[in-house]
Design a protein around this motif. Structure first.
Motif, PDB file in Angstrom:
ATOM      1  N   ARG A  39       0.805  -1.225   0.000  1.00 25.36           N
ATOM      2  CA  ARG A  39       0.000   0.000   0.000  1.00 25.36           C
ATOM      3  C   ARG A  39       0.837   1.274   0.000  1.00 25.36           C
ATOM      4  O   ARG A  39       0.351   2.327  -0.414  1.00 25.36           O
ATOM      5  N   SER A  40       2.090   1.172   0.420  1.00 24.32           N
ATOM      6  CA  SER A  40       2.914   2.380   0.482  1.00 24.32           C
ATOM      7  C   SER A  40       3.688   2.643  -0.810  1.00 24.32           C
ATOM      8  O   SER A  40       4.346   3.677  -0.931  1.00 24.32           O
ATOM      9  N   ASP A  41       3.596   1.735  -1.771  1.00 23.74           N
ATOM     10  CA  ASP A  41       4.327   1.908  -3.025  1.00 23.74           C
ATOM     11  C   ASP A  41       3.354   2.278  -4.140  1.00 23.74           C
ATOM     12  O   ASP A  41       2.328   1.627  -4.319  1.00 23.74           O
ATOM     13  N   GLU A  42       3.702   3.295  -4.887  1.00 20.89           N
ATOM     14  CA  GLU A  42       2.856   3.800  -5.968  1.00 20.89           C
ATOM     15  C   GLU A  42       2.514   2.719  -6.992  1.00 20.89           C
ATOM     16  O   GLU A  42       1.423   2.688  -7.537  1.00 20.89           O
ATOM     17  N   THR A  46       1.997  -0.449  -6.560  1.00 18.00           N
ATOM     18  CA  THR A  46       1.149  -1.547  -6.094  1.00 18.00           C
ATOM     19  C   THR A  46       0.025  -1.105  -5.156  1.00 18.00           C
ATOM     20  O   THR A  46      -0.755  -1.947  -4.715  1.00 18.00           O
ATOM     21  N   LYS A  47      -0.072   0.173  -4.889  1.00 21.67           N
ATOM     22  CA  LYS A  47      -1.031   0.614  -3.861  1.00 21.67           C
ATOM     23  C   LYS A  47      -2.490   0.297  -4.190  1.00 21.67           C
ATOM     24  O   LYS A  47      -3.300   0.161  -3.287  1.00 21.67           O
TER      25      LYS A  47
END
Length: 147
Positions: free
Chosen positions: A84-87, A89-90
């Motif tokens: 969720r914190s990575d653009e 894969t969020k």
């Protein structure tokens, strides 16, 4: 009905649960590719193209992640946090599929943005039916966000 372009990332450290899930997919004619990660590190390596998966085609993303929580090396809560914190894969659909009945695990999972939280049924027929419904919904009915 099978859809070959959609894949499932199954993050599961228990070999029996892994075999049951794959058997249930086959039993219900869900022929999509199932990529299995046996711990949190392997799951993150696959999703972000690092470690063993360095150099893989990063334009190919799983349609859904089925994520166990009680994993070695990096637990499922931390995997979900990093997803969720990575653009990149969020927005990836993540279904927590766990034996945990701890309320805090459920609260943490939803707080971090899981799309669904499902307790694994102990009975094989119930587990098989849960897998069938997951496959039908996430692979055929759900409209995933563009990743």
């Amino acid at each position: 009905m099978t859809v070959s372009t959609k894949s499932i990332l199954l993050v599961e450290d228990n070999p029996d649960d892994e075999a049951l899930a794959i058997r249930a997919f086959k039993r219900h004619h869900i022929g999509n590719e199932v990529i299995v990660a046996h711990d949190g590190v392997e799951a993150l390596d696959y999703l972000f193209g690092t470690g063993t998966y360095a150099g893989r085609d990063m334009t190919v993303k799983p349609t859904v992640v089925l994520l166990d929580l009680k994993l070695p090396r990096i637990d499922g809560i931390e995997v979900l946090r990093r997803i969720r914190s990575d653009e990149r894969t969020k927005l990836l659909p993540v279904v927590v599929l766990t034996t945990s009945s701890e309320e805090q695990d459920m609260l943490d999972s939803y707080s971090l943005g899981c799309n669904s939280y499902i307790r694994k049924p102990v009975d094989f027929l119930q587990f098989s039916e849960a897998i069938r419904q997951l496959g039908m919904y996430w692979l055929l009915m759900n409209e995933p966000p563009p990743l």
